[in-house]
Design a protein around this motif. Structure first.
Motif: not given
Ligand SMILES: O=C(O)CCC(=O)C(=O)O
Ligand SMILES: [Fe+2]
Length: 285
Positions: A82-104
Protein backbone atom coordinates in the motif's frame (compact mmCIF):
# COMPACT_ATOMS: atom_id res chain seq x y z
CA UNK A 1 18.97 2.81 -21.14
CA UNK A 2 17.82 4.54 -24.37
CA UNK A 3 14.86 6.95 -24.36
CA UNK A 4 12.89 4.51 -26.47
CA UNK A 5 13.41 1.74 -23.91
CA UNK A 6 12.27 3.93 -21.02
CA UNK A 7 9.15 4.98 -22.94
CA UNK A 8 8.23 1.42 -23.83
CA UNK A 9 8.89 0.34 -20.21
CA UNK A 10 6.40 2.87 -18.86
CA UNK A 11 3.92 2.16 -21.66
CA UNK A 12 3.87 -1.53 -20.69
CA UNK A 13 3.51 -0.65 -16.96
CA UNK A 14 0.56 1.61 -17.79
CA UNK A 15 -1.03 -1.08 -19.95
CA UNK A 16 -0.58 -3.57 -17.09
CA UNK A 17 -2.19 -1.20 -14.62
CA UNK A 18 -5.10 -0.47 -16.92
CA UNK A 19 -5.81 -4.17 -17.51
CA UNK A 20 -5.50 -5.03 -13.80
CA UNK A 21 -8.81 -5.92 -12.21
CA UNK A 22 -9.95 -3.95 -9.13
CA UNK A 23 -8.20 -5.31 -6.04
CA UNK A 24 -11.41 -5.72 -4.04
CA UNK A 25 -14.16 -8.25 -4.80
CA UNK A 26 -16.88 -5.64 -4.48
CA UNK A 27 -15.34 -2.26 -5.32
CA UNK A 28 -16.81 0.38 -3.00
CA UNK A 29 -19.19 3.07 -4.12
CA UNK A 30 -17.56 6.26 -2.78
CA UNK A 31 -21.01 7.70 -1.88
CA UNK A 32 -22.23 4.58 -0.08
CA UNK A 33 -22.79 4.88 3.69
CA UNK A 34 -20.16 3.07 5.82
CA UNK A 35 -20.82 -0.63 6.47
CA UNK A 36 -22.10 -1.40 9.95
CA UNK A 37 -19.56 -2.63 12.52
CA UNK A 38 -18.94 -6.37 12.90
CA UNK A 39 -20.45 -7.74 16.09
CA UNK A 40 -20.05 -11.12 17.75
CA UNK A 41 -20.50 -12.42 21.31
CA UNK A 42 -16.74 -13.20 21.42
CA UNK A 43 -15.83 -9.51 20.87
CA UNK A 44 -15.64 -7.07 23.79
CA UNK A 45 -17.30 -4.40 21.58
CA UNK A 46 -18.51 -3.99 17.96
CA UNK A 47 -15.56 -3.62 15.56
CA UNK A 48 -15.95 -0.69 13.14
CA UNK A 49 -15.73 -1.27 9.39
CA UNK A 50 -13.04 0.56 7.41
CA UNK A 51 -14.31 3.98 6.23
CA UNK A 52 -15.64 3.93 2.66
CA UNK A 53 -13.07 6.59 1.62
CA UNK A 54 -10.29 4.23 2.75
CA UNK A 55 -11.82 1.24 0.92
CA UNK A 56 -11.79 3.35 -2.25
CA UNK A 57 -8.06 4.01 -1.74
CA UNK A 58 -7.33 0.31 -1.17
CA UNK A 59 -9.11 -0.54 -4.39
CA UNK A 60 -7.21 1.96 -6.51
CA UNK A 61 -3.74 1.36 -5.10
CA UNK A 62 -1.26 0.43 -7.85
CA UNK A 63 -0.28 -3.24 -8.11
CA UNK A 64 2.68 -4.04 -5.89
CA UNK A 65 6.10 -4.98 -7.27
CA UNK A 66 7.45 -8.04 -5.40
CA UNK A 67 11.09 -8.61 -4.41
CA UNK A 68 12.50 -11.98 -3.38
CA UNK A 69 15.42 -12.69 -1.07
CA UNK A 70 17.73 -15.61 -1.74
CA UNK A 71 19.38 -17.26 1.28
CA UNK A 72 19.69 -20.92 2.32
CA UNK A 73 16.38 -22.46 3.52
CA UNK A 74 14.64 -19.11 3.17
CA UNK A 75 11.67 -18.15 1.05
CA UNK A 76 10.74 -14.50 1.46
CA UNK A 77 8.88 -12.18 -0.87
CA UNK A 78 8.18 -8.58 0.04
CA UNK A 79 6.07 -5.92 -1.61
CA UNK A 80 5.28 -2.25 -1.28
CA UNK A 81 1.68 -3.30 -0.87
CA UNK A 82 0.00 0.00 0.00
CA UNK A 83 1.25 3.54 -0.64
CA UNK A 84 2.41 5.12 2.66
CA UNK A 85 -0.52 7.61 3.02
CA UNK A 86 -3.05 4.78 2.55
CA UNK A 87 -1.13 2.57 5.00
CA UNK A 88 -1.08 5.39 7.54
CA UNK A 89 -4.87 5.79 7.34
CA UNK A 90 -5.26 2.04 7.72
CA UNK A 91 -3.04 2.12 10.80
CA UNK A 92 -5.09 4.88 12.42
CA UNK A 93 -8.39 3.21 11.59
CA UNK A 94 -7.37 -0.24 12.92
CA UNK A 95 -5.73 1.22 16.02
CA UNK A 96 -8.99 2.86 16.99
CA UNK A 97 -11.30 -0.03 16.11
CA UNK A 98 -9.56 -3.27 17.16
CA UNK A 99 -9.80 -4.66 20.71
CA UNK A 100 -6.11 -4.94 21.68
CA UNK A 101 -4.84 -6.55 24.88
CA UNK A 102 -1.51 -7.48 26.46
CA UNK A 103 -1.00 -11.24 26.70
CA UNK A 104 0.13 -12.33 30.15
CA UNK A 105 1.45 -15.74 31.09
CA UNK A 106 2.99 -17.33 34.16
CA UNK A 107 6.48 -18.84 34.32
CA UNK A 108 8.42 -20.40 37.19
CA UNK A 109 11.36 -18.22 38.23
CA UNK A 110 13.41 -19.55 41.17
CA UNK A 111 10.48 -21.90 41.81
CA UNK A 112 8.15 -18.89 42.18
CA UNK A 113 5.27 -18.26 39.80
CA UNK A 114 6.03 -15.03 37.94
CA UNK A 115 3.60 -13.25 35.64
CA UNK A 116 5.09 -12.00 32.37
CA UNK A 117 3.36 -9.37 30.19
CA UNK A 118 4.32 -9.54 26.52
CA UNK A 119 5.89 -6.23 25.41
CA UNK A 120 3.27 -5.44 22.76
CA UNK A 121 -0.50 -5.31 22.26
CA UNK A 122 -2.10 -8.15 20.34
CA UNK A 123 -5.45 -9.24 19.01
CA UNK A 124 -6.17 -12.53 17.22
CA UNK A 125 -9.07 -13.66 15.04
CA UNK A 126 -9.78 -16.90 13.21
CA UNK A 127 -10.24 -20.57 13.86
CA UNK A 128 -8.26 -23.65 12.85
CA UNK A 129 -9.21 -25.84 9.89
CA UNK A 130 -11.41 -28.15 12.02
CA UNK A 131 -14.13 -25.52 12.31
CA UNK A 132 -15.53 -22.45 10.60
CA UNK A 133 -17.98 -19.64 11.34
CA UNK A 134 -21.33 -19.67 9.54
CA UNK A 135 -22.31 -16.64 7.42
CA UNK A 136 -19.99 -13.70 6.82
CA UNK A 137 -18.88 -10.59 8.68
CA UNK A 138 -22.25 -8.90 8.04
CA UNK A 139 -24.00 -11.51 10.25
CA UNK A 140 -23.80 -10.96 13.98
CA UNK A 141 -24.89 -14.40 15.19
CA UNK A 142 -22.25 -16.48 13.46
CA UNK A 143 -22.16 -20.03 14.81
CA UNK A 144 -19.03 -22.16 15.07
CA UNK A 145 -19.57 -25.24 12.89
CA UNK A 146 -17.56 -28.41 12.35
CA UNK A 147 -15.77 -28.41 8.97
CA UNK A 148 -16.80 -32.00 8.20
CA UNK A 149 -20.27 -32.40 9.69
CA UNK A 150 -21.36 -28.73 9.35
CA UNK A 151 -23.02 -29.13 12.76
CA UNK A 152 -22.37 -27.01 15.88
CA UNK A 153 -18.90 -27.63 17.34
CA UNK A 154 -18.91 -29.54 20.66
CA UNK A 155 -18.58 -27.08 23.56
CA UNK A 156 -15.28 -28.51 24.82
CA UNK A 157 -13.34 -28.42 21.52
CA UNK A 158 -11.58 -25.13 22.32
CA UNK A 159 -11.96 -25.18 26.12
CA UNK A 160 -8.21 -24.96 26.87
CA UNK A 161 -7.26 -23.02 23.79
CA UNK A 162 -5.03 -19.95 24.30
CA UNK A 163 -6.75 -18.22 21.37
CA UNK A 164 -10.45 -19.13 21.51
CA UNK A 165 -12.00 -18.92 18.02
CA UNK A 166 -13.26 -15.48 17.00
CA UNK A 167 -14.58 -14.60 13.53
CA UNK A 168 -12.40 -12.27 11.46
CA UNK A 169 -14.07 -8.83 11.50
CA UNK A 170 -14.93 -7.07 8.22
CA UNK A 171 -12.06 -4.53 8.52
CA UNK A 172 -9.46 -7.34 8.57
CA UNK A 173 -11.33 -9.61 6.14
CA UNK A 174 -10.82 -6.91 3.47
CA UNK A 175 -7.04 -6.97 4.03
CA UNK A 176 -6.91 -10.76 4.20
CA UNK A 177 -8.72 -10.96 0.85
CA UNK A 178 -6.25 -8.53 -0.75
CA UNK A 179 -3.27 -10.49 0.59
CA UNK A 180 -4.83 -13.77 -0.58
CA UNK A 181 -5.46 -12.38 -4.03
CA UNK A 182 -1.87 -11.20 -4.35
CA UNK A 183 -0.17 -14.28 -2.90
CA UNK A 184 -2.50 -17.01 -4.18
CA UNK A 185 -2.58 -18.45 -0.62
CA UNK A 186 -5.51 -18.80 1.75
CA UNK A 187 -5.26 -17.76 5.39
CA UNK A 188 -7.56 -18.48 8.29
CA UNK A 189 -5.98 -16.54 11.15
CA UNK A 190 -5.25 -12.86 11.46
CA UNK A 191 -3.05 -11.70 14.32
CA UNK A 192 -2.43 -7.99 14.78
CA UNK A 193 0.48 -6.77 16.89
CA UNK A 194 0.52 -3.16 18.01
CA UNK A 195 3.91 -1.84 19.12
CA UNK A 196 2.82 1.20 21.05
CA UNK A 197 6.13 2.41 22.50
CA UNK A 198 9.89 2.15 21.83
CA UNK A 199 10.20 -0.65 24.34
CA UNK A 200 7.60 -2.82 22.59
CA UNK A 201 9.02 -5.67 20.50
CA UNK A 202 8.81 -9.39 19.79
CA UNK A 203 11.73 -11.67 20.70
CA UNK A 204 13.36 -14.21 18.37
CA UNK A 205 10.97 -17.09 17.65
CA UNK A 206 9.60 -19.05 14.72
CA UNK A 207 5.95 -19.62 13.93
CA UNK A 208 6.38 -23.37 14.03
CA UNK A 209 3.51 -24.42 16.28
CA UNK A 210 2.35 -27.92 15.32
CA UNK A 211 -1.11 -26.69 14.33
CA UNK A 212 0.46 -24.48 11.63
CA UNK A 213 1.70 -27.55 9.73
CA UNK A 214 5.25 -28.30 8.53
CA UNK A 215 5.78 -25.38 6.10
CA UNK A 216 3.36 -22.61 7.07
CA UNK A 217 2.99 -19.49 4.97
CA UNK A 218 2.98 -16.32 7.05
CA UNK A 219 2.16 -12.92 5.57
CA UNK A 220 2.93 -9.80 7.58
CA UNK A 221 1.72 -6.32 6.67
CA UNK A 222 3.52 -3.44 8.38
CA UNK A 223 1.68 -0.19 9.09
CA UNK A 224 3.13 2.83 10.82
CA UNK A 225 6.78 3.43 11.65
CA UNK A 226 9.68 1.71 9.86
CA UNK A 227 10.90 -1.12 12.05
CA UNK A 228 13.72 -3.64 11.81
CA UNK A 229 12.74 -7.25 11.17
CA UNK A 230 15.70 -9.44 12.14
CA UNK A 231 16.24 -13.03 11.11
CA UNK A 232 18.86 -15.65 11.94
CA UNK A 233 19.36 -19.22 10.77
CA UNK A 234 18.79 -21.78 13.54
CA UNK A 235 21.99 -23.78 12.76
CA UNK A 236 24.22 -21.74 10.48
CA UNK A 237 25.06 -18.77 12.70
CA UNK A 238 26.71 -16.95 9.77
CA UNK A 239 23.30 -16.58 8.07
CA UNK A 240 21.47 -13.48 9.26
CA UNK A 241 19.15 -10.97 7.65
CA UNK A 242 17.93 -7.50 8.60
CA UNK A 243 14.99 -5.92 6.76
CA UNK A 244 13.68 -2.45 7.45
CA UNK A 245 9.93 -2.94 7.11
CA UNK A 246 8.35 0.29 5.99
CA UNK A 247 4.80 1.60 6.28
CA UNK A 248 2.65 -0.38 3.81
CA UNK A 249 5.12 -3.20 3.19
CA UNK A 250 3.98 -6.82 2.97
CA UNK A 251 6.40 -9.63 3.84
CA UNK A 252 5.54 -13.23 2.95
CA UNK A 253 7.51 -16.09 4.54
CA UNK A 254 7.03 -19.58 3.10
CA UNK A 255 8.48 -23.06 2.74
CA UNK A 256 11.21 -24.07 5.20
CA UNK A 257 11.59 -20.53 6.60
CA UNK A 258 9.84 -21.25 9.94
CA UNK A 259 11.61 -24.60 10.42
CA UNK A 260 15.08 -23.23 9.70
CA UNK A 261 15.04 -19.56 10.72
CA UNK A 262 14.07 -17.42 13.71
CA UNK A 263 12.62 -13.93 13.36
CA UNK A 264 12.13 -10.99 15.68
CA UNK A 265 11.00 -7.44 15.48
CA UNK A 266 12.89 -4.74 17.32
CA UNK A 267 11.52 -1.85 19.19
CA UNK A 268 11.62 1.26 17.08
CA UNK A 269 14.82 3.30 17.34
CA UNK A 270 13.36 6.83 17.38
CA UNK A 271 10.12 7.61 19.09
CA UNK A 272 7.72 10.40 18.39
CA UNK A 273 3.98 10.40 18.99
CA UNK A 274 3.45 9.33 15.40
CA UNK A 275 6.20 6.71 15.25
CA UNK A 276 4.16 3.81 16.47
CA UNK A 277 3.60 0.71 14.53
CA UNK A 278 1.31 -2.17 13.97
CA UNK A 279 1.75 -5.32 11.96
CA UNK A 280 -0.99 -7.52 10.68
CA UNK A 281 0.14 -11.02 10.77
CA UNK A 282 -1.81 -13.47 8.70
CA UNK A 283 -1.26 -17.13 9.32
CA UNK A 284 -2.31 -20.01 7.17
CA UNK A 285 -3.23 -23.27 8.80
O1 LIG B 1 5.39 -7.74 13.89
C1 LIG B 1 6.04 -8.44 13.14
O2 LIG B 1 6.50 -8.02 12.07
C2 LIG B 1 6.30 -9.86 13.51
C3 LIG B 1 5.30 -10.44 14.46
C4 LIG B 1 5.55 -11.88 14.70
O3 LIG B 1 6.56 -12.41 14.35
C5 LIG B 1 4.50 -12.72 15.39
O4 LIG B 1 3.50 -12.16 15.87
O5 LIG B 1 4.67 -13.94 15.44
FE1 LIG C 1 6.30 -14.57 14.20
Amino acid sequence: MSKRTITSFFASRLADTASKKPRLDSPPDADAPPSPPTTHPSYPHPIAALPTSLLTLLDTSPPPAPHTITKPDLSITHYHFFPPPTARQLFLSLRSSLPFYRVTYTIKRDSLDTTVRTPRYTTVFGVDANSYFSGDSSHDARALLDSKTHKAVPGDRYRNCVCPPRPIPGCLEVLKNLVERETGETFNFVLVNYYASPSDSIAYHSDDEAFLGPNPTIASLSLGATRDFLMKHKEDKAQTLKLALTNGELLVMKGATQRKWLHSSTSIPIYSPTAVDTSIYTKRI
